[in-house]
Design an enzyme around this catalytic site. Structure first.
Site, PDB file in Angstrom:
ATOM      1  N   HIS A 145      -1.702  12.541 -26.325  1.00  0.00           N
ATOM      2  CA  HIS A 145      -0.956  11.519 -25.588  1.00  0.00           C
ATOM      3  C   HIS A 145      -1.761  10.952 -24.437  1.00  0.00           C
ATOM      4  O   HIS A 145      -2.219  11.664 -23.578  1.00  0.00           O
ATOM      5  CB  HIS A 145       0.333  12.114 -25.022  1.00  0.00           C
ATOM      6  N   ARG A 223      -2.463  16.494 -41.017  1.00  0.00           N
ATOM      7  CA  ARG A 223      -1.565  15.724 -40.137  1.00  0.00           C
ATOM      8  C   ARG A 223      -0.588  16.694 -39.472  1.00  0.00           C
ATOM      9  O   ARG A 223       0.329  17.206 -40.097  1.00  0.00           O
ATOM     10  CB  ARG A 223      -0.788  14.686 -40.954  1.00  0.00           C
ATOM     11  N   CYS A 268       0.162   9.745 -45.666  1.00  0.00           N
ATOM     12  CA  CYS A 268       0.778   9.465 -44.379  1.00  0.00           C
ATOM     13  C   CYS A 268       1.199   8.004 -44.325  1.00  0.00           C
ATOM     14  O   CYS A 268       0.516   7.128 -44.879  1.00  0.00           O
ATOM     15  CB  CYS A 268      -0.222   9.763 -43.260  1.00  0.00           C
TER      16      CYS A 268
END
Length: 685
Positions: A145, A223, A268
């Site tokens: 993030h 992932r 994905c």
């Protein structure tokens, strides 16, 4: 600025936001097993979040509070608002820690009340680790993030400032350390191109991606939203609509049920997101290349068989279409699929404990995961711990606020409740390998080379199993000599050979029937050969539909392109002169202008058995999340005169700045470019 989310019980998050019980209308329960337990209480799902709070939910990892780049949060507020109170660190730690009904956190010299923020976070008790303390230490661990807009949202929860007496000379509270939850993650193959390390998100390099029909386990794309759980045992709990439960051990699943195999591709929703970013606009999320997709044969038990054994029998009635099967992972991730998909005789939904003939790796869900063939991989939950049959879809943000797509004009004002969750995937394709000139001779599957190892003939057409080749787009030693004074020719050679390879895939079990290839930017087209892997005894296909990808191969001749003269450029203009431009014709005059490389664009597009085909442009399907980037795949290649190998002049072909589809760059350069792209467009979705 954001409005606060209504406050709800924190325990609902800690219980993975379990669904409400569905009334057993038109459901017939089989006799209950003797070892069932009483149904637990079901908390109601969280209320709908407000618009700006929904922005939080667009991120697929909110383990702690948002992790912002240090450059954006290092500045302290020099003049705290006199209208806000001051708090001592001891008060925050003792009264607003993880066990408090009102958890607070600090950031630099500010204090935030995150009580009403918790319902927007899928991480359950993970977010509470930061409560009562500072967010800064988490920056060093949860690197995924660093979105600037999250800082603005966080400011809505500002309630005060740290008392100056608790701050150090730098104006910040004393530094603290936290336990790294990723320390026991498995070791990954160094060949993977990593987008984020914690959690790990990585894709295989193109030369490994479709090298075989089955992607080897170590090269299967990774992932993750959190760390990899370490639990090796545990039970699988199946909860029926009336709240009753049936528990299974992994050993019981293997012993009591028929072992099934299914060949299925997982992809994905953000695969090829980097293409959409480059060709349409900025997207929020991991900037995947063409490698967020892989194919494997999975081994386990059919979900429909397990549900029947647990006591659920769905007769043909209208209510089934409104029911859902929830899957909850051990790391708090959850998602769901419509129940008709889960119980479809031909749907092949599998609870898998094996992958490519081996035990399921930790990175891919050990000891048990769901595999939902034909659907977005976000529904194939790893580290499965619980299955719940409900009258509503999963309430997790991964189901309701993340894996969705919107119109090109809806960025920043999406109606999350109106858009359906992504389930079956649309048709897509990609180029994974390009060879030009002399390099074509090294491609084992090229016609005229004889049927060698890994090749076979089927119905008069050559099919192949591609082996690795040198990481070089192409070199043709004809246009120039070793004499540095020999001028570059005006054009590329006639009949310059080219070979391409790649994959095509469509969701819902729809078979790929055609792959179209263009070597001149879409002006003319030809068809690629489809590799018949399922007919190969070494790579049989399992399942009731075409759940796996289709590999394709193509060889042809490039159009003649003009070459710019090889004249020295002024240093200030040298970098500008590296830009490629589409089009044919001769290079421009050097009378005050730079010579332009004359390039061509390679294009691939696929069609499935329902005649679904890919859209021409990403602009028409653009969405700020960058989901379902399925437009025609384009790779620009450019000729360039050079001294070449061993002092011999020649013509080198490269792919400009396009990642991966020709292997122009060295592996580490590719990794750095991909990381830079992720940082510039936003991480973690």
């Amino acid at each position: 600025m954001a409005t606060r989310i209504p406050r709800i019980a924190i325990t609902s998050l800690l219980n993975h936001s379990r669904p409400r019980r569905a009334p057993p209308i038109n459901l017939r329960l089989l006799p209950r097993p003797l070892h069932t337990t009483s149904p637990p209480h079901h908390p109601k799902p969280p209320p709908k979040a407000s618009h700006l709070a929904s922005l939080l939910l667009t991120t697929s990892l909110l383990l702690t509070l948002p992790l912002l780049s240090k450059s954006e949060t290092s500045s302290l507020d020099p003049s705290p608002s006199p209208s806000l109170p001051l708090y001592h660190l001891s008060e925050i730690h003792e009264s607003h820690g993880p066990s408090s009904p009102e958890p607070w956190v600090t950031l630099n010299n500010k204090v935030y009340d995150i009580t009403s923020w918790l319902p927007a976070h899928p991480g359950g008790d993970v977010i509470l680790r930061a409560a009562g303390g500072s967010l800064e230490p988490y920056w060093e661990i949860f690197t995924i993030h660093n979105s600037p807009h999250v800082q603005e949202i966080l400011e809505e929860y500002l309630i005060g400032y740290i008392h100056p007496s608790d701050l150090g000379p730098d104006g910040k509270p004393p530094a603290t350390s936290i336990e790294d939850p990723f320390v026991n993650d498995p070791v990954r193959d160094k060949r993977l191109i990593t987008h984020t390390y914690k959690p790990r998100n990585a894709e295989p390099p193109n030369q490994e991606l479709d090298k075989g029909f089955y992607t080897e386990n170590g090269m299967f794309y990774v992932r993750h939203h959190m760390w990899v759980p370490e639990e090796e045992g545990g039970e699988l709990v199946v909860e029926l609509p009336d709240g009753e439960e049936r528990r299974y051990t992994i050993g019981e699943l293997k012993k009591r049920f028929k072992t099934e195999r299914v060949t299925a591709t997982l992809q994905c929703s953000g695969n090829r997101r980097n293409d959409m970013t480059r060709h349409a606009g900025k997207t929020n999320g991991l900037q995947w290349g063409v490698g967020a997709i892989s194919n494997a044969v999975w081994e386990g038990v059919k979900l429909k068989d397990l549900l029947k054994d647990a006591g659920l029998e769905l007769e043909q009635q209208e209510n089934e279409k409104d029911m859902h099967a929830w899957f909850v992972g051990r790391e708090a991730y959850s998602a769901s699929i419509p129940l008709p998909k889960a119980t479809d005789q031909n749907g092949d939904v599998l609870l898998a404990w094996g992958m490519n003939g081996e035990t399921l790796p930790r990175d891919h869900g050990f000891p048990l995961r769901v595999v939902v063939p034909g659907n977005v991989a976000a529904r194939s939950v790893k580290w499965l711990s619980r299955i719940v049959i409900s009258d509503e879809e999963a309430t997790s943000q991964w189901q309701r606020r993340d894996y969705k797509s919107f119109g090109p004009n809806e960025g920043g004002k999406e109606d999350w409740d109106k858009a359906p969750s992504i389930q079956e995937m649309p048709v897509t394709s990609a180029i994974t390998g390009v060879w030009v000139g002399e390099c074509v001779k090294k491609v084992s599957w090229m016609p005229g080379g004889g049927i060698g190892s890994g090749e076979r003939v089927n119905g008069g057409r050559r099919t192949i199993d591609m082996a690795a080749t040198p990481q070089k787009v192409g070199f043709t030693p004809k246009p120039t000599s070793s004499d540095d004074n020999t001028p570059c020719p005006e054009t590329t050679p006639d009949n310059e050979p080219i070979a391409l390879q790649g994959y095509a895939y469509s969701g819902g079990g729809r078979k790929i029937t055609r792959v179209d290839v263009s070597l001149d930017g879409g002006a003319t087209w030809d068809q690629a050969q489809l590799v018949d892997d399922c007919s190969n005894p070494a790579t049989p296909c399992y399942g009731n539909k075409s759940w796996g990808w289709t590999r394709w191969r193509y060889n042809g001749t490039l159009p003649v392109l003009s070459l710019p003269p090889t004249v020295p450029l002024p240093p200030a203009l040298a970098k500008v002169g590296q830009d490629c431009e589409d089009g044919f014709g001769r290079s421009v005059s050097l009378m005050g202008q730079l010579p332009k490389k004359q390039c061509t664009t390679l294009i691939v597009k696929a069609t499935d058995e329902s005649y679904n085909t890919q859209p021409e442009s990403h602009k028409g399907i653009y969405n700020v999340r960058g989901n379902l980037a399925t437009a025609w795949h384009r790779v620009k290649i450019c000729p360039e005169c050079t001294k070449g190998n061993e002092g011999k002049g020649g013509l080198v072909w490269n792919t400009g700045e396009t990642y991966g589809c020709g292997f122009r760059k060295e592996a580490e350069e590719v990794r750095e470019a991909m990381r830079a792209a992720s940082e510039s467009t936003g991480n973690g979705k």
